[in-house]
Motif scaffolding. Structure first.
Motif, PDB file in Angstrom:
ATOM      1  N   THR A   1     -24.498 -53.408  45.888  1.00  0.00           N
ATOM      2  CA  THR A   1     -24.058 -53.978  47.162  1.00  0.00           C
ATOM      3  C   THR A   1     -25.000 -55.057  47.662  1.00  0.00           C
ATOM      4  O   THR A   1     -24.571 -56.074  48.204  1.00  0.00           O
ATOM      5  N   GLN A   2     -26.297 -54.900  47.460  1.00  0.00           N
ATOM      6  CA  GLN A   2     -27.291 -55.779  48.066  1.00  0.00           C
ATOM      7  C   GLN A   2     -27.743 -56.937  47.190  1.00  0.00           C
ATOM      8  O   GLN A   2     -28.411 -57.846  47.658  1.00  0.00           O
ATOM      9  N   CYS A   3     -27.397 -56.906  45.911  1.00  0.00           N
ATOM     10  CA  CYS A   3     -27.965 -57.907  44.996  1.00  0.00           C
ATOM     11  C   CYS A   3     -27.142 -57.930  43.717  1.00  0.00           C
ATOM     12  O   CYS A   3     -26.098 -57.289  43.626  1.00  0.00           O
ATOM     13  N   ASN A   4     -27.627 -58.663  42.732  1.00  0.00           N
ATOM     14  CA  ASN A   4     -27.030 -58.668  41.404  1.00  0.00           C
ATOM     15  C   ASN A   4     -27.950 -57.946  40.429  1.00  0.00           C
ATOM     16  O   ASN A   4     -29.173 -58.079  40.511  1.00  0.00           O
ATOM     17  N   LEU A   5     -27.375 -57.187  39.539  1.00  0.00           N
ATOM     18  CA  LEU A   5     -28.142 -56.530  38.481  1.00  0.00           C
ATOM     19  C   LEU A   5     -28.220 -57.474  37.292  1.00  0.00           C
ATOM     20  O   LEU A   5     -27.186 -57.813  36.700  1.00  0.00           O
TER      21      LEU A   5
ATOM     22  N   LEU B   1     -32.988 -49.343  34.240  1.00  0.00           N
ATOM     23  CA  LEU B   1     -34.302 -48.871  33.788  1.00  0.00           C
ATOM     24  C   LEU B   1     -35.265 -50.044  33.618  1.00  0.00           C
ATOM     25  O   LEU B   1     -36.436 -49.969  34.033  1.00  0.00           O
ATOM     26  N   LEU B   2     -34.792 -51.135  33.035  1.00  0.00           N
ATOM     27  CA  LEU B   2     -35.636 -52.315  32.860  1.00  0.00           C
ATOM     28  C   LEU B   2     -36.114 -52.852  34.206  1.00  0.00           C
ATOM     29  O   LEU B   2     -37.299 -53.180  34.365  1.00  0.00           O
ATOM     30  N   GLU B   3     -35.218 -52.925  35.185  1.00  0.00           N
ATOM     31  CA  GLU B   3     -35.608 -53.430  36.505  1.00  0.00           C
ATOM     32  C   GLU B   3     -36.607 -52.499  37.182  1.00  0.00           C
ATOM     33  O   GLU B   3     -37.526 -52.950  37.880  1.00  0.00           O
ATOM     34  N   MET B   4     -36.472 -51.189  36.969  1.00  0.00           N
ATOM     35  CA  MET B   4     -37.409 -50.229  37.537  1.00  0.00           C
ATOM     36  C   MET B   4     -38.802 -50.397  36.927  1.00  0.00           C
ATOM     37  O   MET B   4     -39.817 -50.357  37.627  1.00  0.00           O
ATOM     38  N   ILE B   5     -38.852 -50.600  35.607  1.00  0.00           N
ATOM     39  CA  ILE B   5     -40.145 -50.784  34.946  1.00  0.00           C
ATOM     40  C   ILE B   5     -40.797 -52.083  35.415  1.00  0.00           C
ATOM     41  O   ILE B   5     -42.007 -52.136  35.660  1.00  0.00           O
ATOM     42  N   LYS B   6     -39.991 -53.131  35.553  1.00  0.00           N
ATOM     43  CA  LYS B   6     -40.516 -54.404  36.080  1.00  0.00           C
ATOM     44  C   LYS B   6     -41.161 -54.192  37.453  1.00  0.00           C
ATOM     45  O   LYS B   6     -42.251 -54.704  37.730  1.00  0.00           O
ATOM     46  N   LYS B   7     -40.457 -53.441  38.301  1.00  0.00           N
ATOM     47  CA  LYS B   7     -40.960 -53.200  39.650  1.00  0.00           C
ATOM     48  C   LYS B   7     -42.275 -52.421  39.615  1.00  0.00           C
ATOM     49  O   LYS B   7     -43.223 -52.744  40.348  1.00  0.00           O
ATOM     50  N   LEU B   8     -42.362 -51.406  38.761  1.00  0.00           N
ATOM     51  CA  LEU B   8     -43.596 -50.635  38.637  1.00  0.00           C
ATOM     52  C   LEU B   8     -44.752 -51.523  38.182  1.00  0.00           C
ATOM     53  O   LEU B   8     -45.874 -51.424  38.694  1.00  0.00           O
TER      54      LEU B   8
ATOM     55  N   ASN C   1     -33.588 -67.731  59.532  1.00  0.00           N
ATOM     56  CA  ASN C   1     -33.294 -66.489  58.808  1.00  0.00           C
ATOM     57  C   ASN C   1     -34.503 -65.953  58.056  1.00  0.00           C
ATOM     58  O   ASN C   1     -34.363 -65.247  57.077  1.00  0.00           O
ATOM     59  N   GLU C   2     -35.693 -66.323  58.441  1.00  0.00           N
ATOM     60  CA  GLU C   2     -36.893 -65.847  57.763  1.00  0.00           C
ATOM     61  C   GLU C   2     -37.130 -64.365  58.079  1.00  0.00           C
ATOM     62  O   GLU C   2     -37.622 -64.013  59.134  1.00  0.00           O
ATOM     63  N   THR C   3     -36.727 -63.488  57.128  1.00  0.00           N
ATOM     64  CA  THR C   3     -36.923 -62.048  57.268  1.00  0.00           C
ATOM     65  C   THR C   3     -37.466 -61.507  55.962  1.00  0.00           C
ATOM     66  O   THR C   3     -37.219 -62.075  54.885  1.00  0.00           O
ATOM     67  N   PRO C   4     -38.213 -60.426  55.986  1.00  0.00           N
ATOM     68  CA  PRO C   4     -38.745 -59.855  54.744  1.00  0.00           C
ATOM     69  C   PRO C   4     -37.617 -59.468  53.798  1.00  0.00           C
ATOM     70  O   PRO C   4     -36.572 -58.971  54.229  1.00  0.00           O
ATOM     71  N   ILE C   5     -37.805 -59.701  52.504  1.00  0.00           N
ATOM     72  CA  ILE C   5     -36.797 -59.343  51.504  1.00  0.00           C
ATOM     73  C   ILE C   5     -36.839 -57.835  51.276  1.00  0.00           C
ATOM     74  O   ILE C   5     -37.879 -57.269  50.950  1.00  0.00           O
ATOM     75  N   THR C   6     -35.700 -57.185  51.456  1.00  0.00           N
ATOM     76  CA  THR C   6     -35.648 -55.737  51.255  1.00  0.00           C
ATOM     77  C   THR C   6     -35.428 -55.429  49.775  1.00  0.00           C
ATOM     78  O   THR C   6     -34.719 -56.170  49.080  1.00  0.00           O
ATOM     79  N   PRO C   7     -36.016 -54.358  49.252  1.00  0.00           N
ATOM     80  CA  PRO C   7     -35.809 -54.000  47.850  1.00  0.00           C
ATOM     81  C   PRO C   7     -34.334 -53.731  47.575  1.00  0.00           C
ATOM     82  O   PRO C   7     -33.613 -53.221  48.436  1.00  0.00           O
ATOM     83  N   CYS C   8     -33.903 -54.089  46.390  1.00  0.00           N
ATOM     84  CA  CYS C   8     -32.496 -53.886  46.044  1.00  0.00           C
ATOM     85  C   CYS C   8     -32.233 -52.420  45.711  1.00  0.00           C
ATOM     86  O   CYS C   8     -33.001 -51.787  44.985  1.00  0.00           O
ATOM     87  N   ASP C   9     -31.155 -51.883  46.247  1.00  0.00           N
ATOM     88  CA  ASP C   9     -30.692 -50.545  45.895  1.00  0.00           C
ATOM     89  C   ASP C   9     -29.696 -50.699  44.751  1.00  0.00           C
ATOM     90  O   ASP C   9     -28.550 -51.088  44.965  1.00  0.00           O
ATOM     91  N   TYR C  10     -30.146 -50.423  43.534  1.00  0.00           N
ATOM     92  CA  TYR C  10     -29.287 -50.609  42.371  1.00  0.00           C
ATOM     93  C   TYR C  10     -28.248 -49.502  42.211  1.00  0.00           C
ATOM     94  O   TYR C  10     -27.377 -49.593  41.350  1.00  0.00           O
ATOM     95  N   PHE C  11     -28.312 -48.470  43.033  1.00  0.00           N
ATOM     96  CA  PHE C  11     -27.504 -47.285  42.785  1.00  0.00           C
ATOM     97  C   PHE C  11     -26.251 -47.191  43.659  1.00  0.00           C
ATOM     98  O   PHE C  11     -25.479 -46.247  43.529  1.00  0.00           O
ATOM     99  N   ASN C  12     -26.047 -48.168  44.541  1.00  0.00           N
ATOM    100  CA  ASN C  12     -24.834 -48.208  45.356  1.00  0.00           C
ATOM    101  C   ASN C  12     -24.160 -49.549  45.147  1.00  0.00           C
ATOM    102  O   ASN C  12     -24.806 -50.591  45.255  1.00  0.00           O
ATOM    103  N   GLY C  13     -22.872 -49.514  44.841  1.00  0.00           N
ATOM    104  CA  GLY C  13     -22.155 -50.752  44.580  1.00  0.00           C
ATOM    105  C   GLY C  13     -20.763 -50.481  44.057  1.00  0.00           C
ATOM    106  O   GLY C  13     -20.131 -49.481  44.409  1.00  0.00           O
TER     107      GLY C  13
END
Length: 442
Positions: free
Chosen positions: A131-135, A426-433, A76-88
């Motif tokens: 949907t894709q991860c945990n916040l 917002l915190l997760e977005m700043i971390k990503k930046l 299952n070695e596949t690139p990790i896709t960025p989490c979409d925090y806006f759908n769930g």
């Protein structure tokens, strides 16, 4: 010498007497162990249980996830896709908020639902599950560390203030902010300072982002907007800002006359003024574009870096007309698929997302100095009709019995409440930046 008959007798005695007693003893010890140390169960943040189960099931520690076999990891070695925090979806959360209505002194009275006597507190025990991860739960120390030696400004209307006050309450659980400056009616311009991290957080009242003259009781019953001129009340201090959160939308629904290049462009709901009715979607677009262009031109021209976050439109939940006894009586979120994003809410969000993408393209050459993202809360906010103050914008509105008409606030959000999720994202977005910048340097 042991005879065959005596050996057989002793073996029979051991097998039929001693061994069963040992087994019974071991079984008793095992039962006592599990009675006093039961197996842990998954928490409500990890599984979406029905409300009836969640309200009766006690909370337990988390069950650790078993590690997959080595061959499964390789397969299952596949690139990790960025989490979409806006759908769930919203799921139950027994932990509740980090703060309450009395632990921080920055909540506007109209949004302090607990202090105002709201009896149903179920709205506090929901958590946004992408949907894709945990916040992750909000980490005030991590946010303050990212804000160290910086100035974060919230610019816009009362939704910007609502989000700002949520953030201050979240941060106050780790470090007490000092109010350094306040000015304007209803303290519409304020600045707090966190000595622990040499960090400042401000709010600038600018409901259109561009130059505007707000309607008043003594003057015309419509706003005036100059769509090609940025509001200098905040833009004039842009040089002091390291990060800006823009939030506008609801004030564009009011009657207004629009100007561009010193000429009347048109109006919205202005009977008797002999102007062309042009609605407000394109006006919102022009105002946001003027604001973003001003940031690009003023900051990048000086070689200064700036992070900009645009919080998208936050829907209201009036059942009926807002000024004719409209209310928001629901006490739980909409389930996924129960409420669709459409109509005005969808159009307002669409305009804001498109303008963010257009500004990114325009400032592509300055991407190391101008970082822009959309905090796309429209869909997750749409699903929370239970999170508004409603009649509890006033203290104990039913203390004297049920009245015929009680004004409701179905636009702003209770604090604590769903809007705390805006700041978790917002915190997760700043971390990503910051991670992207660090990787770019490396």
């Amino acid at each position: 010498m042991v005879t065959p008959s005596s050996f057989q007798y002793k073996t029979f005695f051991f097998t039929n007497k001693f061994l069963p007693c040992s087994l019974y003893l071991l079984l008793s010890i095992a039962l006592l162990h599990f009675y006093f140390r039961p197996l842990p169960f998954l928490s409500s943040s990890e599984i979406d249980l029905p409300p009836s189960i969640l309200t009766t099931t006690p909370s337990h520690s988390h069950l650790p996830s078993p590690s997959p076999p080595a061959e499964e990891i390789k397969a299952n070695e596949t690139p990790i896709t960025p989490c979409d925090y806006f759908n769930g979806k919203w799921v139950r959360d027994r932990r509740g908020p980090l703060y309450n209505g009395t632990t921080c002194g920055t909540i506007k009275q109209g949004q302090n639902c607990i202090v105002h006597g709201r009896p149903d507190l179920g709205y506090l025990y929901w958590r946004w599950k992408p949907t894709q991860c945990n916040l992750p739960r909000f980490d005030p120390q991590a946010f303050l560390q990212l804000l160290k030696n910086k100035h974060l400004a919230f610019v816009g209307d009362s939704m910007a203030r609502n989000q700002l006050e949520s953030l201050l309450c979240l941060l106050a659980t780790a470090s007490t902010p000092n109010l350094e400056y306040r000015n304007g009616e209803d303290n519409k311009f304020r600045r707090w300072f966190f000595p622990s991290h040499n960090a400042s957080v401000s709010v600038y009242w600018s409901p259109f982002l561009v130059k505007g003259i707000e309607k008043s009781n003594s003057g015309p019953n419509h706003n005036k907007l100059y769509l090609d001129v940025v509001d200098e009340r905040w833009a004039g201090e842009m040089g002091k800002m390291d990060m800006i959160v823009l939030s506008i939308g609801h004030w564009f629904l009011h009657p207004a006359v629009y100007y561009e290049v010193d000429a009347v462009l048109g109006c919205h709901y202005c009977p008797g003024l002999n102007h062309t009715e042009i609605g407000f979607y394109d006006v919102l677009r022009k105002a946001l574009r003027t604001a973003l262009n001003s940031i690009i031109e003023r900051k990048t021209a000086k070689g200064e870096a700036i992070d900009v976050i645009v919080t998208t439109f936050s829907p209201a939940h009036f059942e009926g007309e807002w000024d004719k006894a409209g209310a928001c009586p629901k006490t739980r979120p909409f389930r996924k698929g129960e409420k669709e994003l459409e109509g005005m809410d969808g159009e307002m969000r669409k305009v804001e997302i498109e303008e963010v993408e257009a500004a990114k393209a325009k400032a592509n050459e300055f991407e190391d100095r101008f970082r822009l993202q959309a905090l796309d809360v429209t869909k997750l906010a749409l699903m929370r009709p239970d999170g508004h103050p409603g009649p509890y914008m006033h203290p104990f509105p039913f203390a004297n019995g049920v009245q015929e008409h009680v004004q409701n606030d179905c636009v702003h959000w209770c604090l604590p409440g769903p809007i705390d999720t805006w700041n978790e994202i917002l915190l997760e977005m700043i971390k990503k930046l910051e991670d992207q910048t660090r990787m770019g340097v490396e």
